[in-house]
Design a protein around this motif. Structure first.
Motif, PDB file in Angstrom:
ATOM      1  N   THR A   1     -15.624   3.002   9.369  1.00  0.00           N
ATOM      2  CA  THR A   1     -16.090   2.457   8.097  1.00  0.00           C
ATOM      3  C   THR A   1     -17.604   2.367   8.077  1.00  0.00           C
ATOM      4  OG1 THR A   1     -14.062   1.179   7.772  1.00  0.00           O
ATOM      5  CG2 THR A   1     -16.013   0.435   6.582  1.00  0.00           C
ATOM      6  N   SER A   2     -18.179   1.889   9.171  1.00  0.00           N
ATOM      7  CA  SER A   2     -19.636   1.738   9.223  1.00  0.00           C
ATOM      8  C   SER A   2     -20.348   3.074   9.106  1.00  0.00           C
ATOM      9  CB  SER A   2     -20.050   1.034  10.521  1.00  0.00           C
ATOM     10  OG  SER A   2     -19.906   1.883  11.644  1.00  0.00           O
ATOM     11  N   LEU A   3     -19.679   4.167   9.495  1.00  0.00           N
ATOM     12  CA  LEU A   3     -20.282   5.498   9.424  1.00  0.00           C
ATOM     13  C   LEU A   3     -20.074   6.173   8.066  1.00  0.00           C
ATOM     14  CD1 LEU A   3     -19.354   6.911  12.941  1.00  0.00           C
ATOM     15  CD2 LEU A   3     -21.546   5.993  12.187  1.00  0.00           C
ATOM     16  N   ARG A   4     -19.388   5.496   7.158  1.00  0.00           N
ATOM     17  CA  ARG A   4     -19.128   6.092   5.840  1.00  0.00           C
ATOM     18  C   ARG A   4     -19.550   5.187   4.685  1.00  0.00           C
ATOM     19  NH1 ARG A   4     -18.998   9.697   8.676  1.00  0.00           N
ATOM     20  NH2 ARG A   4     -17.409  11.301   8.996  1.00  0.00           N
ATOM     21  N   LEU A   5     -19.768   3.919   4.962  1.00  0.00           N
ATOM     22  CA  LEU A   5     -20.062   2.958   3.896  1.00  0.00           C
ATOM     23  C   LEU A   5     -21.555   2.980   3.585  1.00  0.00           C
ATOM     24  CD1 LEU A   5     -18.316   0.959   2.310  1.00  0.00           C
ATOM     25  CD2 LEU A   5     -18.994  -0.815   3.913  1.00  0.00           C
ATOM     26  N   VAL A   6     -21.902   3.498   2.418  1.00  0.00           N
ATOM     27  CA  VAL A   6     -23.306   3.663   2.012  1.00  0.00           C
ATOM     28  C   VAL A   6     -23.614   2.726   0.850  1.00  0.00           C
ATOM     29  CG1 VAL A   6     -25.034   5.281   1.145  1.00  0.00           C
ATOM     30  CG2 VAL A   6     -23.284   6.073   2.746  1.00  0.00           C
TER      31      VAL A   6
ATOM     32  N   ARG B   1       0.808  -1.219   0.000  1.00  0.00           N
ATOM     33  CA  ARG B   1       0.000   0.000   0.000  1.00  0.00           C
ATOM     34  C   ARG B   1       0.841   1.269   0.000  1.00  0.00           C
ATOM     35  NH1 ARG B   1      -4.970  -0.492  -1.604  1.00  0.00           N
ATOM     36  NH2 ARG B   1      -5.380   1.526  -0.653  1.00  0.00           N
ATOM     37  N   VAL B   2       2.160   1.156   0.021  1.00  0.00           N
ATOM     38  CA  VAL B   2       2.988   2.357   0.149  1.00  0.00           C
ATOM     39  C   VAL B   2       2.871   3.276  -1.060  1.00  0.00           C
ATOM     40  CG1 VAL B   2       4.657   1.252   1.663  1.00  0.00           C
ATOM     41  CG2 VAL B   2       5.046   1.219  -0.797  1.00  0.00           C
ATOM     42  N   GLU B   3       2.494   2.709  -2.216  1.00  0.00           N
ATOM     43  CA  GLU B   3       2.379   3.548  -3.405  1.00  0.00           C
ATOM     44  C   GLU B   3       1.015   4.227  -3.501  1.00  0.00           C
ATOM     45  OE1 GLU B   3       3.316   1.175  -6.752  1.00  0.00           O
ATOM     46  OE2 GLU B   3       5.382   0.799  -6.140  1.00  0.00           O
ATOM     47  N   VAL B   4       0.106   3.876  -2.603  1.00  0.00           N
ATOM     48  CA  VAL B   4      -1.225   4.467  -2.607  1.00  0.00           C
ATOM     49  C   VAL B   4      -1.241   5.650  -1.648  1.00  0.00           C
ATOM     50  CG1 VAL B   4      -3.668   4.036  -2.118  1.00  0.00           C
ATOM     51  CG2 VAL B   4      -2.245   2.222  -3.101  1.00  0.00           C
ATOM     52  N   ASP B   5      -1.901   6.722  -2.025  1.00  0.00           N
ATOM     53  CA  ASP B   5      -2.018   7.887  -1.154  1.00  0.00           C
ATOM     54  C   ASP B   5      -2.752   7.472   0.106  1.00  0.00           C
ATOM     55  OD1 ASP B   5      -3.378  11.258  -1.536  1.00  0.00           O
ATOM     56  OD2 ASP B   5      -2.325  10.281   0.105  1.00  0.00           O
ATOM     57  N   ARG B   6      -2.038   7.440   1.232  1.00  0.00           N
ATOM     58  CA  ARG B   6      -2.626   6.946   2.470  1.00  0.00           C
ATOM     59  C   ARG B   6      -3.705   7.867   3.015  1.00  0.00           C
ATOM     60  NH1 ARG B   6       3.044   6.129   5.245  1.00  0.00           N
ATOM     61  NH2 ARG B   6       3.476   7.772   3.755  1.00  0.00           N
ATOM     62  N   ALA B   7      -3.779   9.099   2.523  1.00  0.00           N
ATOM     63  CA  ALA B   7      -4.812  10.019   2.996  1.00  0.00           C
ATOM     64  C   ALA B   7      -6.139   9.791   2.285  1.00  0.00           C
ATOM     65  CB  ALA B   7      -4.363  11.461   2.785  1.00  0.00           C
ATOM     66  N   GLN B   8      -6.141   8.941   1.254  1.00  0.00           N
ATOM     67  CA  GLN B   8      -7.350   8.748   0.468  1.00  0.00           C
ATOM     68  C   GLN B   8      -7.925   7.350   0.657  1.00  0.00           C
ATOM     69  OE1 GLN B   8      -6.431   9.788  -3.573  1.00  0.00           O
ATOM     70  NE2 GLN B   8      -6.187  11.952  -3.118  1.00  0.00           N
ATOM     71  N   HIS B   9      -7.872   6.860   1.876  1.00  0.00           N
ATOM     72  CA  HIS B   9      -8.430   5.546   2.154  1.00  0.00           C
ATOM     73  C   HIS B   9      -9.953   5.590   2.015  1.00  0.00           C
ATOM     74  CE1 HIS B   9      -4.909   3.623   4.591  1.00  0.00           C
ATOM     75  NE2 HIS B   9      -4.629   3.845   3.326  1.00  0.00           N
ATOM     76  N   ASP B  10     -10.484   4.790   1.093  1.00  0.00           N
ATOM     77  CA  ASP B  10     -11.930   4.703   0.959  1.00  0.00           C
ATOM     78  C   ASP B  10     -12.456   3.748   2.035  1.00  0.00           C
ATOM     79  OD1 ASP B  10     -12.316   1.823  -0.341  1.00  0.00           O
ATOM     80  OD2 ASP B  10     -10.560   2.767  -1.246  1.00  0.00           O
ATOM     81  N   PRO B  11     -13.785   3.730   2.271  1.00  0.00           N
ATOM     82  CA  PRO B  11     -14.327   2.881   3.338  1.00  0.00           C
ATOM     83  C   PRO B  11     -13.975   1.407   3.201  1.00  0.00           C
ATOM     84  CG  PRO B  11     -15.960   4.494   2.650  1.00  0.00           C
ATOM     85  CD  PRO B  11     -14.807   4.616   1.690  1.00  0.00           C
TER      86      PRO B  11
ATOM     87  N   THR C   1     -11.300   0.092   1.879  1.00  0.00           N
ATOM     88  CA  THR C   1      -9.903  -0.081   2.281  1.00  0.00           C
ATOM     89  C   THR C   1      -9.777  -0.043   3.794  1.00  0.00           C
ATOM     90  OG1 THR C   1      -9.144   0.957   0.233  1.00  0.00           O
ATOM     91  CG2 THR C   1      -7.578   0.860   2.039  1.00  0.00           C
ATOM     92  N   ARG C   2     -10.513   0.857   4.434  1.00  0.00           N
ATOM     93  CA  ARG C   2     -10.482   0.924   5.897  1.00  0.00           C
ATOM     94  C   ARG C   2     -11.021  -0.357   6.527  1.00  0.00           C
ATOM     95  NH1 ARG C   2     -12.455   7.101   6.636  1.00  0.00           N
ATOM     96  NH2 ARG C   2     -10.411   8.091   6.534  1.00  0.00           N
ATOM     97  N   MET C   3     -12.012  -0.944   5.882  1.00  0.00           N
ATOM     98  CA  MET C   3     -12.552  -2.194   6.401  1.00  0.00           C
ATOM     99  C   MET C   3     -11.509  -3.302   6.338  1.00  0.00           C
ATOM    100  SD  MET C   3     -16.055  -4.115   5.296  1.00  0.00           S
ATOM    101  CE  MET C   3     -16.457  -5.760   5.896  1.00  0.00           C
ATOM    102  N   VAL C   4     -10.802  -3.383   5.220  1.00  0.00           N
ATOM    103  CA  VAL C   4      -9.724  -4.369   5.098  1.00  0.00           C
ATOM    104  C   VAL C   4      -8.668  -4.128   6.167  1.00  0.00           C
ATOM    105  CG1 VAL C   4      -7.820  -5.143   3.638  1.00  0.00           C
ATOM    106  CG2 VAL C   4     -10.083  -4.786   2.639  1.00  0.00           C
ATOM    107  N   GLU C   5      -8.263  -2.867   6.330  1.00  0.00           N
ATOM    108  CA  GLU C   5      -7.250  -2.560   7.328  1.00  0.00           C
ATOM    109  C   GLU C   5      -7.731  -2.913   8.730  1.00  0.00           C
ATOM    110  OE1 GLU C   5      -4.864   1.178   9.311  1.00  0.00           O
ATOM    111  OE2 GLU C   5      -5.928   1.507   7.424  1.00  0.00           O
TER     112      GLU C   5
END
Length: 677
Positions: free
Chosen positions: A501-506, A465-475, A477-481
Motif C-alpha cells: 500500500t505504501s508503494l502505491r498510495l500517492v 467484500r465478496v461482491e467486489v472484484d477482488r483483483a481490483q483492490h485499490d490502495p 482497500t489494501r490498507m484496511v485489509e
C-alpha cells in the motif's frame, strides 16, 4: 378535610405521568451528550458506562468493549454478556455469538447449543450466523451445506470446505475453495487432489480453469498446467500460470514467457494482456526478441514495455517515458535504476537530472523520501551545501522516520544511531499508537472495529467484500485489509499488504501516512524481546527491526533454504549458539528463537566493533561475504557503500532493517502531523 379517593387516583396518575415525561425528556437531552465509546477509553470509564449509562445501547457497547479488553476472563465475559442479545441490531447477533462461544469454553454444551439456535432463528441472514451454522452443523451436513451457500467467503465456510472430506464432497469443496478461499490453510492439498481426478468423472472444463487458476495463485504453476489436461487456458488463468512460472527455474521461465507472449498475441485487447506484457518487460535486462514479438498497439499502451526499451537503449528517451507515464510504477522503477547507476558512477549532475524528472507529488511516500534524499546528496557533492541542507530539512518535516530520514539526520549532523550493544531495553513498555477508526466504508465493519471486535470485523469485511472484484483492490482497500489482518494475528500477510500500500498510495494526507507508518511497526513478542535484550545487552529495537524484516513476526515461517522462526535462524547456526542441536519445533519457539538471534547479533556487533551496516549485512549474507565488501567508502559515504552491495537481496535487506531500526527508535517521539505538513 379528608381528600376523596376519587380525587387521589388522578393526582397519583398525573404525578406518575409527569415523572415519566420528565424522565423521557431528561434522557432525550442527555443522549446527544453520551460519549461514543472506543478502545481508547480506560476500563474504569467503560465500567461506569456499563453500570450507569441511561442508554441500553451504550451499555451494550461498554459490555462488548470490556469483553475485547479482558482476553481470557471467561467467567467475567459470561457476566458481561448476559442479557446483551436484545433487539434487532447486528450487534445483538454478535452478543449472542460471543455468549455461545463463552458457554462452549465453560463446557456448557446445552446452553451453547440453545444460544446458537437462537442466533440462527433470529438472525439467519447476518454474517454472524455463519458461526452458528458451523457449530450446529458438526453433526448436521445440511447446515454445513447452507453455510457454504449463504456465507461462502466466511472463515467458517472455508474451514468447513477443508473438513468435509467425503467422496461426495471433494469435488464441491475444491471448487468452493478455489472461488472463495484459495489461500486458506489446507486448500492447496484439496486443489491438487481434485486436479488429479480423470476428466471423464471429474470437473467441467470451466471448473478446471478455476482449479488451475487457484493453483497458479498458490505458486504451483506446473500442477496448474497439468490440471488443464491439454485445454487452452483462458486469459486470467494464462496470466496467473505465466506469472508463477516466471519465478521458477530456467525451463519454467521459458515456459512462462511463451504462455504470456501467446496470451498477448491472441487477445491483445484483454486487460490480462496488458499485465502480461508488463511481466515480460520487468527484468533489468529484458529480452529484445520478446518485445519485438508483441502486438504494436498493445506494446504502445504499456509503460512497462516503454521502460524496457529504454533499458535496452541504455537510458535513451527515458524523459519521454517519465513525461508520458509519471504515475506508473514502471516509470518509478526506471527512474531509480537509471539514477542509481549514475550515482554509483559519481555522475552527480546526471543523477540529479534523472531524480528530478518525476515531480515528488507524483510519487508514493517511500519513493518520494528516497528521491529527496539523493537530490540533496547530489547537491552536496556539487558543493551546494545550503541547498542540500534545505532539501534534507524538508525531508525530515515531510516523511515518517525511516532509512532516508535517518541518513538525512546523519548528513545534517543532528542525530545518528545509538550504540546497539551495551544498551539494552530503553523503555519498559512501548508507547503503542492509540486506537484509530478503520474507515473501511462498511458501517458494520467500522462499528465492530470501534468495539474492539477485530475478528468479527475481519469476518464481516471478508463476507461483505465478496461482491467486489477482488483483483481490483485499490490502495485504501489494501490498507484496511492489512490493518484487519494484523489485528487478527496474520502479520505475515498484513505487513505485506501495508508495505505494498505504501508503494502505491500517492497524495495521501498526513494522518493517513502516519497511520500507515505506525501500522507497519508493531511491538510483537515484546516480553520475549525485552528478556533477550537484557540477556544479550542488546538494543531491543534492533531485535524488532530484524524480526520484522526476517519473518514479519511470524514464528511458523521456514525459508526455502531452511531458516526457521522469527529471527530466521539456520539450524546449524542455532546449534552452535546453543551448544547442542535443536529440533525444528524447539527452534521455532519465539523465546528460544529470539534468544539465539540476539546472541548471534551480539557476536556480529562485537566482530564489527558495533558497526550497524556490517552487522546487519552479515546477518543476511554472512560475515565472510561482508568482509570482501570493506572499502573506505563505508566511512565517507555509507549510503553509496550500501548501494554497491553486490547481492540485491542483501542490499535491500540492509536498508530495510536499518530503516526499521530508526523507525522503532523514534516511533513514540515523532509527531509528523503537528509539524505543519
Amino acid at each position: 378535610m379528608i381528600a376523596s379517593p376519587f380525587r387521589g387516583f388522578p393526582l397519583l396518575g398525573g404525578t406518575a405521568l409527569l415523572s415519566l415525561a420528565a424522565s423521557l425528556a431528561g434522557q432525550a437531552l442527555l443522549k446527544p451528550q453520551l460519549k461514543r465509546l472506543t478502545p481508547r477509553m480506560s476500563q474504569t470509564e467503560l465500567w461506569q458506562a456499563y453500570r450507569w449509562s441511561i442508554d441500553p445501547q451504550q451499555r451494550r457497547d461498554a459490555s462488548l468493549l470490556l469483553v475485547s479488553k479482558t482476553k481470557g476472563s471467561t467467567l467475567r465475559h459470561q457476566k458481561l454478556l448476559a442479557g446483551q442479545g436484545w433487539g434487532n441490531s447486528p450487534l445483538a447477533a454478535v452478543a449472542l455469538k460471543l455468549q455461545a462461544q463463552t458457554a462452549e469454553r465453560l463446557g456448557e454444551k446445552s446452553k451453547a447449543n440453545h444460544l446458537w439456535q437462537s442466533l440462527l432463528k433470529r438472525f439467519p441472514n447476518t454474517t454472524t450466523a455463519a458461526d452458528a451454522y458451523y457449530s450446529l452443523g458438526r453433526h448436521n451436513p445440511e447446515l454445513r451445506q447452507q453455510l457454504l451457500e449463504q456465507h461462502p467467503a466466511h472463515p467458517a465456510a472455508l474451514a468447513s470446505a477443508i473438513e468435509l472430506d467425503t467422496s461426495n464432497s471433494r469435488h464441491q469443496r475444491a471448487i468452493h475453495l478455489t472461488r472463495w478461499g484459495v489461500f486458506w490453510p489446507g486448500a492447496a492439498e484439496v486443489l491438487r487432489s481434485a486436479c488429479s481426478a480423470p476428466a471423464r468423472n471429474g470437473h467441467s472444463n470451466q471448473e478446471r480453469q478455476e482449479l488451475a487458476l487457484g493453483l497458479a495463485q498458490l505458486g504451483d504453476g506446473r500442477t496448474a498446467l497439468s490440471c488443464l489436461q491439454e485445454q487452452a487456458p483462458d486469459p486470467a488463468t494464462a496470466l496467473a500460470i505465466g506469472q508463477t512460472l516466471l519465478r521458477g527455474n530456467k525451463e519454467e521461465q521459458l515456459q512462462g514467457e511463451s504462455l504470456l507472449l501467446k496470451l498477448a498475441q491472441n487477445d491483445p485487447e484483454a486487460a490480462e494482456s496488458l499485465k502480461a506484457v508488463s511481466l515480460l518487460s520487468e527484468p533489468l535486462h529484458p529480452k529484445a526478441t520478446l518485445l519485438e514479438s508483441l502486438p504494436p498497439a498493445l506494446a504502445d499502451r504499456s509503460p512497462s514495455v516503454a521502460a524496457a526499451r529504454v533499458r535496452l537503449e541504455n537510458g535513451i528517451q527515458a524523459d519521454e517515458v517519465f513525461q508520458r507515464w509519471p504515475d506508473s510504477p514502471a516509470s518509478w522503477q526506471l527512474q531509480w535504476d537509471l539514477s542509481r547507476d549514475a550515482l554509483l558512477k559519481e555522475e552527480w549532475n546526471k543523477a540529479q537530472s534523472i531524480l528530478e524528472s518525476i515531480p515528488t507529488q507524483k510519487l508514493p511516500e517511500p519513493l518520494a523520501a528516497r528521491q529527496q534524499f539523493w537530490i540533496g546528496f547530489t547537491a552536496s557533492k556539487q558543493g551546494r551545501n545550503r541547498e542540500a541542507t534545505k532539501i534534507w530539512e524538508k525531508l525530515l518535516r515531510s516523511h515518517p522516520n525511516g532509512y532516508y530520514t535517518w541518513r538525512a539526520q546523519a548528513r545534517l549532523g543532528r542525530a545518528d544511531l545509538p550504540a546497539l550493544l551495551g544498551q539494552p531495553v530503553s523503555i519498559s513498555n512501548p508507547e503503542l499508537p492509540s486506537w484509530t477508526p478503520l474507515g473501511s466504508g462498511e458501517k458494520l465493519v467500522d462499528e465492530l472495529w470501534r468495539l474492539g471486535l477485530a475478528m468479527e470485523a475481519w469476518e464481516t469485511w471478508l463476507t461483505l467484500r465478496v461482491e467486489v472484484d477482488r483483483a481490483q483492490h485499490d490502495p485504501n482497500t489494501r490498507m484496511v485489509e492489512g490493518r484487519l489482518r494484523m489485528a487478527v494475528g496474520d502479520d505475515w500477510t498484513g505487513l505485506s499488504r501495508l508495505w505494498r500500500t505504501s508503494l502505491r498510495l500517492v497524495g495521501e494526507d498526513c494522518h493517513t501516512r502516519q497511520l500507515l507508518h505506525h501500522s507497519q511497526h508493531p511491538y510483537r513478542f515484546w516480553p520475549e524481546i525485552k528478556k533477550a535484550s537484557h540477556r544479550s545487552d542488546l538494543r531491543a529495537e534492533l531485535l524488532l527491526a530484524i524480526a520484522k524484516q526476517e519473518s514479519r513476526f511470524s514464528p511458523g515461517v521456514e525459508s526455502p533454504v531452511g531458516a526457521i522462526g522469527l529471527m530466521q535462524l539456520m539450524p546449524e547456526t542455532a546449534a552452535e549458539l546453543s551448544d547442542s542441536p535443536l529440533n525444528k519445533q524447539v527452534l521455532a519457539t519465539p523465546e528460544t528463537n529470539i534468544e539465539l538471534g540476539a546472541r548471534y547479533l551480539a557476536m556480529l556487533l562485537k566482530q564489527w566493533q558495533g558497526n550497524p551496516w556490517l552487522t546487519v549485512g552479515s546477518y543476511n549474507a554472512g560475515p565472510a561475504a561482508v568482509a570482501d565488501w570493506l572499502t573506505p567508502e563505508l566511512a565517507a559515504d555509507p549510503e553509496l557503500w550500501a548501494e554497491r552491495i553486490p547481492y540485491p537481496e542483501t542490499r535491500l535487506y540492509t536498508k530495510k532493517v536499518l530503516g526499521n531500526l530508526w523507525s522503532y527508535l523514534g516511533l513514540s517521539s515523532q509527531k509528523l502531523c503537528e509539524t505543519g505538513m
